[in-house]
Design a protein around this motif. Structure first.
Motif: not given
Length: 158
Positions: A17-25
């Motif tokens: 499982l690979t998940i990439t997210r861009l968080f505004n922090a």
């Protein structure tokens, strides 16, 4: 030799499982959300299975433990692991296993999370492997994405 490598690579298909997210922090804040039990209680687990308990000993070899509670049935899902790598604001790696009915850990997977700064935001790359079946991997994909949706909302409040 080449064919053997290809077969081995295909054996893992659908079980990583690979998940990439861009968080505004910034990375330090996102890392804190993964390492502070009080913060983890605010986002860990999908909406229908929020965390009711989190503890951790944030050091190499330290243990972590959490419980997700079903809002519908009251079912409790206990899980935990051991920290393997900790680089503040950059990387976390730990083992992950659900408790079985007898209280012993089930299948152990390895979770690694990289936090990369991008213009005041954080590009998170989450990987968990290796699952026993593609279906188990898909279940974790849904669960983690639900939790990360909640984390995004939490970070927006900071």
């Amino acid at each position: 030799m080449m064919a053997k490598t290809k077969i081995e690579a295909n054996a893992s298909a659908g079980r990583v499982l690979t998940i990439t997210r861009l968080f505004n922090a910034p990375p330090a804040l996102v890392f804190d959300a993964f390492s502070d039990p009080k913060r983890m209680l605010q986002w860990l687990g999908p909406r229908d299975y929020p965390a009711s308990y989190v503890e951790n000993d944030l050091r190499i070899g330290g243990k972590w433990r959490a419980c997700l509670d079903s809002k519908a049935s009251g079912e409790k899902l206990w899980h935990g692991g051991v920290y393997r790598e900790i680089v503040p604001a950059e990387r976390l790696a730990f083992t992950f296993a659900w408790d079985q009915a007898d209280g012993r850990p089930g299948l152990q997977t390895i979770v690694s999370i990289d936090f990369e700064g991008k213009n005041g935001k954080t590009l998170m790359t989450f990987q968990q492997s290796e699952f026993d079946t593609p279906e188990t991997c898909d279940g974790h994909r849904m669960g983690w994405n639900g939790a990360f949706d909640r984390l995004e909302e939490l970070l927006a409040q900071d």
